[in-house]
Design an enzyme around this catalytic site. Structure first.
Site, PDB file in Angstrom:
ATOM      1  N   MET A  57       1.515  -2.706  -2.414  1.00 55.11           N
ATOM      2  CA  MET A  57       1.329  -1.347  -1.902  1.00 55.11           C
ATOM      3  C   MET A  57       1.229  -0.291  -2.997  1.00 55.11           C
ATOM      4  O   MET A  57       0.929   0.869  -2.708  1.00 55.11           O
ATOM      5  CB  MET A  57       2.453  -0.979  -0.934  1.00 55.11           C
ATOM      6  N   TYR A  58       1.452  -0.626  -4.256  1.00 55.68           N
ATOM      7  CA  TYR A  58       1.344   0.362  -5.321  1.00 55.68           C
ATOM      8  C   TYR A  58      -0.118   0.730  -5.527  1.00 55.68           C
ATOM      9  O   TYR A  58      -0.922  -0.083  -5.983  1.00 55.68           O
ATOM     10  CB  TYR A  58       1.919  -0.170  -6.631  1.00 55.68           C
ATOM     11  N   GLY A  59      -0.452   1.964  -5.168  1.00 57.07           N
ATOM     12  CA  GLY A  59      -1.842   2.395  -5.262  1.00 57.07           C
ATOM     13  C   GLY A  59      -2.738   1.620  -4.323  1.00 57.07           C
ATOM     14  O   GLY A  59      -3.938   1.484  -4.582  1.00 57.07           O
TER      15      GLY A  59
END
Length: 325
Positions: A57-59
């Site tokens: 989910m990071y970026g």
């Protein structure tokens, strides 16, 4: 660089883990684009760091892409230890998040594609999924291991009873056991010392604290707490430490006093304190300036006295649980 086993596995990891959330997160005012982030991964490798943590989910997957391309260019795949995570929403539909078999089997393949590899070393559940039976999650993770798509599985912030239940069920059904835990743990929030850390020590679980510098709060003086772009714009960070200012100031001040006496940056004191804890394997350190990375590695050589550790811990008062969302 110093290396240690991840929990009671045979996997050797550097005692500093580079957190890669900021890379590919240019829409955040404090984030970096790929061109800006690559030098940090390259420098980490030069410093002997072999342990890299990211999440799907990071970026919305861009962090995995940046990390994967950088490791392809700067390292040999089998010499790097890649950790990623699954749980948070990646699509708007009802099955686009969580720890169901469908979600896990879908997201591991997406993560591998973005990372440009056929396996990750550590696949972690980012949070506890209250909508999916833990038995279903554990069976799916066991199958991911047996398929060769990950070598080990880990977990992140949850209650100790939940983690204990997961470990028990894995043993009961001869399944794959979690080997690591990522807790929210630093000098400003030590609640995990009550149950989670003793559990991890007893069960041989590797511990990788996230936000070891409390979103930078332990790296700067109290009068400059709002001086950085991230401090001003990181809404999740504000939520983590909202309402605790009166309790946190004495701790921040104490870090400053010891750092001044030592003539070293505050960040090194805060990280050295963590590294002295027997449960801690490797703090996950994020870096958006190269000196942040250099200071983190330098903390490995800082040996705190018992008196300094006692002084750092003395001002702490109990906090509410933060970071389980």
């Amino acid at each position: 660089m110093n290396y240690t086993n991840l929990g009671k596995t045979g996997l050797k990891v550097s005692r500093i883990c580079l957190g890669c959330m900021s890379y590919g997160l240019e829409e955040r005012k404090w984030g970096l684009n790929e061109e800006q982030g690559r030098p940090f991964i390259k420098r980490a490798l030069e410093l002997g760091i072999n342990f890299f943590d990211t999440a799907n989910m990071y970026g919305n997957g861009r962090s995995e892409e940046v990390l994967g391309r950088a490791l392809r260019d700067f390292a040999k795949r089998d010499e790097a230890v890649i950790a990623t995570k699954v749980y948070f929403s990646m699509r708007p539909d009802v099955n686009g998040r969580g720890l169901s078999r469908k979600a896990i089997m879908t997201e591991i393949d997406h993560s591998l594609r973005r990372l440009g590899t056929d396996y990750v070393d550590l696949y972690q559940i980012h949070r506890w999924d209250y909508d999916t039976p833990i038995e279903e999650t554990l069976e799916a993770l066991h199958d991911v291991v047996k398929s060769g798509k990950t070598r080990y599985i880990g977990a992140s912030s949850m209650f100790a009873w939940q983690f204990c239940k997961a470990l028990y069920l894995a043993d009961l059904h001869s399944g794959t056991r979690f080997v690591s835990m990522q807790p929210h743990y630093n000098l400003l929030n030590r609640e995990e010392e009550r149950e989670m850390l003793p559990l991890c020590l007893a069960e041989g679980i590797g511990v990788m604290p996230w936000s070891p510098l409390a979103r930078g709060r332990l790296a700067r003086g109290w009068e400059t707490q709002s001086s950085t772009t991230r401090a001003q714009t990181d809404e999740y960070g504000k939520k983590l430490y909202s309402g605790t200012e009166e309790a946190d100031k004495p701790v921040v001040d104490r870090v400053g006093e010891i750092a001044k006496a030592r003539r070293i940056p505050r960040a090194q004191i805060a990280l050295a304190w963590l590294l002295h804890k027997p449960a801690v394997t490797a703090p996950i350190v994020g870096a958006t300036k190269l000196h942040h990375l250099e200071e983190a590695v330098a903390a490995l050589d800082v040996k705190l006295s018992d008196a300094e550790i006692e002084a750092l811990e003395a001002p702490y008062v109990p906090h509410s649980i933060a970071g389980f969302e």
